[in-house]
Design an enzyme around this catalytic site. Structure first.
Site: not given
Length: 300
Positions: A41, A167, A170, A202-203
């Protein structure tokens, strides 16, 4: 004016702030997130800070994109840590920037009631990109993604929006939605950020136990190994090798692996079917299990 970070819980307060920024001719970038922020992020946020005067980071675990209530309940929520990471990222980037005084970063952290004062009944379907792979295995997931991302676009009205390539599907769906709705925003695709052992940031990685974290890098290793293997073998043989390699690791279970045309997301039968070939995979890791996604480009 000194550079600053502000946190907004109310959409109208953010919009009032952005209205003032727009009057000054400032360009606005948006980084949509579900929180539990990590270096992946941060890389999107850094790029937005460089390319825009104002960066808006949304931190919102969107209930409409979860088809599994347990997944929604267990999804990590770490707003305080997220804000610290964003402030540190912002301050570091500002220290390098010569036009720092004009830069701002805003965090939008709304409640579910704030984001959805009434139920969102809009339906988004963009076959084939929204109906294969994740779309097939998580019914309603991309509809929820489109609901929340379109809302964020209408709220923030960004010039640019930043999405990570992890992603990957997405991004294709969001592009289709932007085209369909005629939203004037540039979708900026940013490279995957990986840990040193190859695991995509990744979270969900925070949910892995120590043992699960130790086996998870086998996913990317199998994908990387398959690129060399693919040069002398068929699409089907390559597919089967990746699935076999990963499933042979105790604790990993492939949900699907699709080798597709990178533009249409349709399965290919031969490497000659398209010049842009991507392998997309989802793997269950551990006992819980944690669902991990990744992809590899065979040609582009």
């Amino acid at each position: 004016m000194h550079p600053e970070m502000k946190v907004f819980n109310k959409i109208v307060d953010l919009q009032n702030q952005l209205f003032e920024d727009r009057k000054q001719g400032k360009e606005i970038g948006l980084v949509p997130t579900m929180g539990a922020l990590h270096e992946g992020h941060a890389s999107l946020v850094r790029r937005s800070i460089v390319e825009n005067d104002v960066t808006v980071v949304s931190v919102f675990v969107n209930p409409t994109q979860f088809n599994d209530k347990n997944d929604l309940k267990n999804y990590p929520r770490t707003l305080e840590a997220d804000c610290k990471l964003l402030e540190a990222t912002f301050n570091k980037e500002i220290a390098k920037s010569k036009s720092s005084d004009s830069k701002s970063i805003y965090v939008l952290a709304p409640s579910v009631e704030e984001m959805y004062p009434t139920p969102d009944t809009r339906q988004f379907e963009y076959p084939p990109v929204s109906t294969v792979m994740e779309g097939a295995h998580r019914p309603g997931h991309f509809n929820g993604v489109c609901q929340v991302v379109s809302r964020l676009f209408y709220i923030v009205k960004p010039l640019r929006a930043y999405f990570g390539e992890k992603d990957w599907q997405q991004i294709a769906v969001v592009k289709a939605m932007v085209h369909h709705l005629g939203i004037p925003v540039n979708i900026v695709e940013c490279d995957i950020v990986r840990d040193a052992d190859g695991l995509a940031k990744s979270s969900r990685n925070t949910l892995l136990t120590k043992d699960e974290r130790a086996i998870a890098p086998a996913i990317y290793k199998a994908l990387v190994d398959s690129v060399t293997y693919a040069k002398k073998h068929t699409v089907q043989e390559t597919h089967d090798k990746v699935v076999s390699d990963i499933n042979s690791v105790d604790g990993l279970d492939v949900e699907y692996f699709s080798i597709v045309d990178g533009n249409t997301l349709q399965d290919i039968n031969s490497w000659d079917d398209t010049p842009y070939v991507v392998g997309c995979i989802t793997v269950y890791c551990g006992k819980t299990p944690i669902r991990l996604i990744d992809h590899i480009k065979y040609s582009s």
